[in-house]
Design a protein around this motif. Structure first.
Motif, PDB file in Angstrom:
ATOM      1  N   ILE A   8       0.425  -1.557  -0.141  1.00 47.90           N
ATOM      2  CA  ILE A   8      -0.362   0.145   0.217  1.00 47.90           C
ATOM      3  C   ILE A   8       0.731   0.639   0.131  1.00 47.90           C
ATOM      4  N   ARG A   9       0.589   2.181  -1.046  1.00 48.39           N
ATOM      5  CA  ARG A   9       1.441   3.346  -1.223  1.00 48.39           C
ATOM      6  C   ARG A   9       0.612   4.616  -0.977  1.00 48.39           C
ATOM      7  N   ASN A  10       0.846   5.531   0.292  1.00 50.30           N
ATOM      8  CA  ASN A  10       0.221   6.658  -0.128  1.00 50.30           C
ATOM      9  C   ASN A  10      -1.276   7.151  -0.452  1.00 50.30           C
ATOM     10  N   ILE A  11      -1.752   6.166   0.568  1.00 52.97           N
ATOM     11  CA  ILE A  11      -3.151   6.129   0.996  1.00 52.97           C
ATOM     12  C   ILE A  11      -3.560   7.434   1.729  1.00 52.97           C
ATOM     13  N   THR A  12      -4.501   8.205   0.670  1.00 51.86           N
ATOM     14  CA  THR A  12      -5.077   9.052   1.170  1.00 51.86           C
ATOM     15  C   THR A  12      -6.873   9.146   1.004  1.00 51.86           C
ATOM     16  N   LYS A  13      -7.343   9.163   2.193  1.00 48.52           N
ATOM     17  CA  LYS A  13      -9.021   8.882   1.732  1.00 48.52           C
ATOM     18  C   LYS A  13      -9.307   9.863   2.665  1.00 48.52           C
ATOM     19  N   MET A  14     -10.290  11.061   2.295  1.00 47.59           N
ATOM     20  CA  MET A  14     -11.076  12.507   3.129  1.00 47.59           C
ATOM     21  C   MET A  14     -12.614  11.112   3.011  1.00 47.59           C
ATOM     22  N   ASN A  40     -10.468   3.523  18.662  1.00 45.61           N
ATOM     23  CA  ASN A  40     -11.843   3.600  17.740  1.00 45.61           C
ATOM     24  C   ASN A  40     -11.420   4.825  17.171  1.00 45.61           C
ATOM     25  N   GLY A  41     -11.914   4.643  15.477  1.00 44.44           N
ATOM     26  CA  GLY A  41     -11.882   5.560  15.082  1.00 44.44           C
ATOM     27  C   GLY A  41     -10.422   5.979  13.800  1.00 44.44           C
ATOM     28  N   ALA A  42     -10.028   5.429  14.513  1.00 44.83           N
ATOM     29  CA  ALA A  42      -7.682   5.742  13.698  1.00 44.83           C
ATOM     30  C   ALA A  42      -8.193   5.330  12.183  1.00 44.83           C
ATOM     31  N   GLY A  43      -9.136   4.588  11.918  1.00 47.54           N
ATOM     32  CA  GLY A  43      -9.205   4.732  10.214  1.00 47.54           C
ATOM     33  C   GLY A  43      -8.695   2.987   9.983  1.00 47.54           C
ATOM     34  N   LYS A  44      -8.392   1.861  10.546  1.00 49.83           N
ATOM     35  CA  LYS A  44      -8.448   1.003  11.007  1.00 49.83           C
ATOM     36  C   LYS A  44      -9.233  -0.089   9.228  1.00 49.83           C
ATOM     37  N   SER A  45     -10.556   0.114   9.817  1.00 54.28           N
ATOM     38  CA  SER A  45     -11.666  -0.504   8.741  1.00 54.28           C
ATOM     39  C   SER A  45     -11.667   0.406   7.785  1.00 54.28           C
ATOM     40  N   THR A  46     -11.655   1.681   7.370  1.00 56.93           N
ATOM     41  CA  THR A  46     -11.761   2.594   7.031  1.00 56.93           C
ATOM     42  C   THR A  46     -10.632   1.418   5.542  1.00 56.93           C
ATOM     43  N   LEU A  47      -9.080   1.558   6.364  1.00 58.34           N
ATOM     44  CA  LEU A  47      -8.090   0.896   5.139  1.00 58.34           C
ATOM     45  C   LEU A  47      -8.310   0.161   4.153  1.00 58.34           C
ATOM     46  N   ILE A  48      -8.577  -1.069   5.810  1.00 51.92           N
ATOM     47  CA  ILE A  48      -9.173  -2.480   5.393  1.00 51.92           C
ATOM     48  C   ILE A  48     -10.257  -2.449   4.209  1.00 51.92           C
ATOM     49  N   GLN A  49     -11.046  -1.845   4.107  1.00 51.25           N
ATOM     50  CA  GLN A  49     -11.766  -1.473   2.855  1.00 51.25           C
ATOM     51  C   GLN A  49     -11.422  -1.229   1.389  1.00 51.25           C
ATOM     52  N   GLN A  50     -10.394   0.177   1.992  1.00 48.92           N
ATOM     53  CA  GLN A  50      -9.704   0.077   0.642  1.00 48.92           C
ATOM     54  C   GLN A  50      -9.026  -0.985   0.111  1.00 48.92           C
ATOM     55  N   ILE A  51      -8.716  -1.624   0.899  1.00 52.83           N
ATOM     56  CA  ILE A  51      -7.475  -2.824   0.132  1.00 52.83           C
ATOM     57  C   ILE A  51      -8.079  -3.715  -0.593  1.00 52.83           C
ATOM     58  N   SER A  52      -9.146  -3.919  -0.089  1.00 56.48           N
ATOM     59  CA  SER A  52     -10.441  -5.130  -0.321  1.00 56.48           C
ATOM     60  C   SER A  52     -11.224  -4.388  -1.805  1.00 56.48           C
ATOM     61  N   GLY A  53     -11.451  -3.519  -1.420  1.00 53.94           N
ATOM     62  CA  GLY A  53     -11.750  -2.612  -2.897  1.00 53.94           C
ATOM     63  C   GLY A  53     -13.154  -2.060  -2.769  1.00 53.94           C
ATOM     64  N   GLY A  54     -14.179  -2.087  -1.914  1.00 52.26           N
ATOM     65  CA  GLY A  54     -14.761  -1.445  -1.070  1.00 52.26           C
ATOM     66  C   GLY A  54     -15.195  -0.312  -1.002  1.00 52.26           C
ATOM     67  N   THR A  56     -13.101   3.389  -2.297  1.00 53.96           N
ATOM     68  CA  THR A  56     -11.766   3.880  -3.640  1.00 53.96           C
ATOM     69  C   THR A  56     -10.470   5.639  -2.475  1.00 53.96           C
ATOM     70  N   PRO A  57      -9.715   5.260  -2.894  1.00 53.20           N
ATOM     71  CA  PRO A  57      -8.976   6.399  -1.798  1.00 53.20           C
ATOM     72  C   PRO A  57      -8.703   6.995  -3.102  1.00 53.20           C
ATOM     73  N   ASP A  58      -8.894   8.332  -1.890  1.00 51.79           N
ATOM     74  CA  ASP A  58      -8.754   9.567  -3.277  1.00 51.79           C
ATOM     75  C   ASP A  58      -7.304   9.591  -3.700  1.00 51.79           C
ATOM     76  N   ASP A  68      -1.226  -3.924  -9.714  1.00 53.29           N
ATOM     77  CA  ASP A  68      -1.424  -2.597  -9.362  1.00 53.29           C
ATOM     78  C   ASP A  68      -3.259  -3.199  -9.277  1.00 53.29           C
ATOM     79  N   VAL A  69      -3.833  -2.975  -8.521  1.00 51.56           N
ATOM     80  CA  VAL A  69      -5.106  -3.412  -8.343  1.00 51.56           C
ATOM     81  C   VAL A  69      -6.075  -2.271  -8.233  1.00 51.56           C
ATOM     82  N   THR A  70      -5.107  -1.088  -7.697  1.00 50.76           N
ATOM     83  CA  THR A  70      -6.202   0.274  -7.638  1.00 50.76           C
ATOM     84  C   THR A  70      -7.299   0.623  -7.983  1.00 50.76           C
TER      85      THR A  70
END
Ligand SMILES: Nc1ncnc2c1ncn2[C@@H]1O[C@H](COP(=O)(O)OP(=O)(O)OP(=O)(O)O)[C@@H](O)[C@H]1O
Ligand SMILES: [Mg+2]
Lengths: 249, 327
Positions: A8-14, A40-54, A56-58, A68-70
């Protein structure tokens, strides 16, 4: 030099003004359990979601097995071999435990658009499903309706379905939550062996389990990785103690 | 055998026994009513694949019912007027043969379902209901404004279409055709529910995330379900037109879509024989209450409300209790 399975490289999600992921980079190496911890709320599940495809990272990219599966969706990433468990169980609650496991086997090894042969008589898929349920200690619950399982048993079924996929990497979001002492103990042993089949990116709040299992730990706080290192390095890290472990010690 | 299996067997035999009795007693009208039940149940079996198994609340299934009806009407009208359907690039004649008409009805409905499904399944919930409704209404107004095939007045077919070896004008023989097709569709639907596709579709209704995570696309599952569903409802439309020897735009109306859905809800959503029980009760009520009051739909509405509020499983669910749907 070994290549990372997942990179995972430089993922940002707002989310509005909130940076749920803030320039996150992370590798999952072959054979390792890489734990991802954070309040809690640190963004762990959000990161997992972006890795699994649910989600899309900004910005940033996800590479899996050198690809590259982005831009790929969840289905495509699953077919490449990403096996995931959910923090909040996502199972077919009206179906039996065995049917849920069969669904996993079907997705990975069967033909889901075949309409005539009864699936429960497919010996090959059944073997895969039953082996996974056995491994998770659910062999006496084949015909139990999933909605009637205890919370802990649902977590076990989540992992069992992921096992039926024989994935190339596991993403597990708090698999221990609600398991109880003996359940946590059993799952710790199972995951410890599992890393040799495929590496695991493990989100977990249970620190005993994390310290027992992890080859490496990354600490997430307000969407940023504030430290990555071995168990001993993380235990000693001052920022980590303040941000996270401080609450517990 | 489970209790539901017994109830299903009783329904199948009952739907056979009533017209046989009517045949012996020389009551052709009763045979016609039983035929109507079989045909409407068939339309419901189609919708039940999308609605019951797939969780797709389509308010546009009249589109397929109507297309099946017009496939029959157009082919038969050309045959009875001895005019070809088209002359260029190749000559296509009309036909009075049921099997050919069925095939055309099924193919046209399936292709239309593929198109409507491909667009509407991108949405879900209320949007899906509205888009399917809109497609149905589009075909309705198209049928009204197409004078070549009767426009608002519809199309009359003077003689019922033929089936090799049978006299389709004899009510009991036409009933037999419809009954056999209904039983075949039920058998197909039961097999479908137990198939790999059935398991995946049913799981996609309960948790689409789960299905995606094992590498199966819920969208594709639903699209196939919608196509199969539309094709069966289209077949029912062709039979319905043949029963009445008449097609009109009302087959495309949203009320038709609503009625097909009512059969399922009355009978029991996702229950194999739900549409049979529902269509039978519907026709029975229409006869019993329709004679008493013009406003029998109000009574039906109240009954429907009662089912939705107090008997979620419909008739079958109330009689058979909860049961695993596919084993
Ligand atoms: N879809 C969303 N829209 C807006 N905000 C969101 C959304 N999903 C998550 N958030 C916010 O993003 C932040 C990170 O959430 P996330 O679920 O990733 O945390 P987490 O680390 O998994 O927490 P926990 O340990 O409680 O599971 C939280 O502040 C959450 O409220
Ligand atoms: Mg979380």
């Amino acid at each position: 030099m070994t290549e990372p399975v997942l990179s995972i490289r430089n993922i940002t999600k707002m989310f509005g003004a909130l940076a749920a992921s803030d320039n996150v980079s992370l590798d999952l190496m072959p054979g390792e359990i890489h734990a991802l911890i954070g309040p809690n709320g640190a963004g762990k599940s959000t990161l997992i979601q972006q890795i699994s495809g649910g989600l899309t990272p900004d910005a940033g990219s996800v590479h899996f097995l050198g690809r590259d599966v982005t831009g790929l969706d969840t289905v495509a990433r699953a077919r490449l071999g990403l096996g995931r468990t959910f923090q909040i169980s996502a199972l077919a609650m009206e179906d039996t435990v065995l049917q849920n496991a069969m669904l996993g086997a079907l997705g990975a090894k069967g033909r889901p658009f075949s309409i005539l042969r009864p699936i429960m008589r497919d010996k090959g898929l059944r073997q895969v499903a039953e082996a996974a349920l056995d491994r998770m200690g659910l062999s006496t619950h084949h015909n139990t309706v999933t909605g009637e399982l205890s919370h802990g048993q649902r977590r076990q079924l989540e992992v069992a379905v992921a096992l039926t996929l024989s994935p190339r990497a596991f993403l597990m979001d708090e698999p221990m939550a609600g398991l109880g002492t003996s359940g946590t103990h059993d799952l710790t042993a199972i995951l410890s062996n599992l890393r040799h089949e495929a590496p695991i990116l493990l989100v977990e709040h249970d620190m005993d389990a994390v310290f027992a299992l992890a080859d490496r730990i990354s600490v997430l706080d307000y969407g940023r990785i504030i430290a990555t290192g071995t168990v001993d390095e993380i235990r000693a890290h001052p920022d980590v103690r303040r941000a996270y472990l401080g609450e517990e010690t | 055998m489970t209790r539901e299996t017994w109830i299903n067997a009783a329904l199948a035999l009952g739907l056979l026994a009533v017209p046989l009795w009517a045949w012996v007693a020389d009551e052709p009208f009763t045979i016609t009513l039983a035929t109507k039940v079989a045909i409407l149940a068939l339309a419901g079996v189609g919708l039940n694949i999308a609605l019951g198994l797939g969780g797709l609340v389509s308010l546009g299934h009249a589109a397929f019912f109507g297309l099946g009806g017009y496939a029959m009407g157009i082919l038969a009208a050309h045959a009875q007027n001895y005019t070809p359907l088209m002359e260029w690039p190749l000559v296509v004649e009309g036909t009075k043969s049921m099997p050919v008409i069925w095939l055309v009805a099924v193919i046209v409905s399936a292709l239309t379902a593929l198109l409507i499904g491909a667009l509407s399944l991108r949405t879900s919930g209320v949007y899906f209901i509205m888009i399917t409704l809109a497609f149905g209404q589009m075909l309705y107004y198209f049928a009204i404004s197409w004078p070549a095939y009767g426009g608002e007045d519809g199309l009359s077919i003077y003689v019922r279409n033929g089936f090799p070896g049978l006299n389709t004008l004899d009510p009991i023989q036409f009933f037999a055709i419809c009954y056999v097709l209904l039983i075949l569709a039920l058998a197909f639907s039961a097999r479908l529910a137990r198939s790999p596709f059935g398991l995946a579709l049913n799981a996609a209704r309960q948790s689409p995330q789960r299905v995606e995570t094992v590498g199966i696309s819920p969208y594709r599952l639903r699209l196939l379900a919608f196509v199969i569903s539309g094709a069966i409802t289209g077949l029912a439309g062709a039979l319905f037109a043949d029963l009445n020897r008449f097609v009109s735009p009302s087959m495309f109306s949203w009320q038709t879509s609503g009625e097909i859905m009512v059969f399922i809800i009355l009978g029991g959503t996702a229950r194999l024989f739900g549409p049979v029980a529902g269509a039978a009760l519907f026709i029975f009520l229409e006869q019993a209450l329709g004679g008493l009051s013009e406003y029998w739909h109000v009574h039906l509405g109240l009954l429907l409300l009662a089912v939705v509020l107090f008997a979620r499983g419909g008739i079958i669910g109330t009689l058979a209790g909860q049961g695993a749907r596919n084993d």
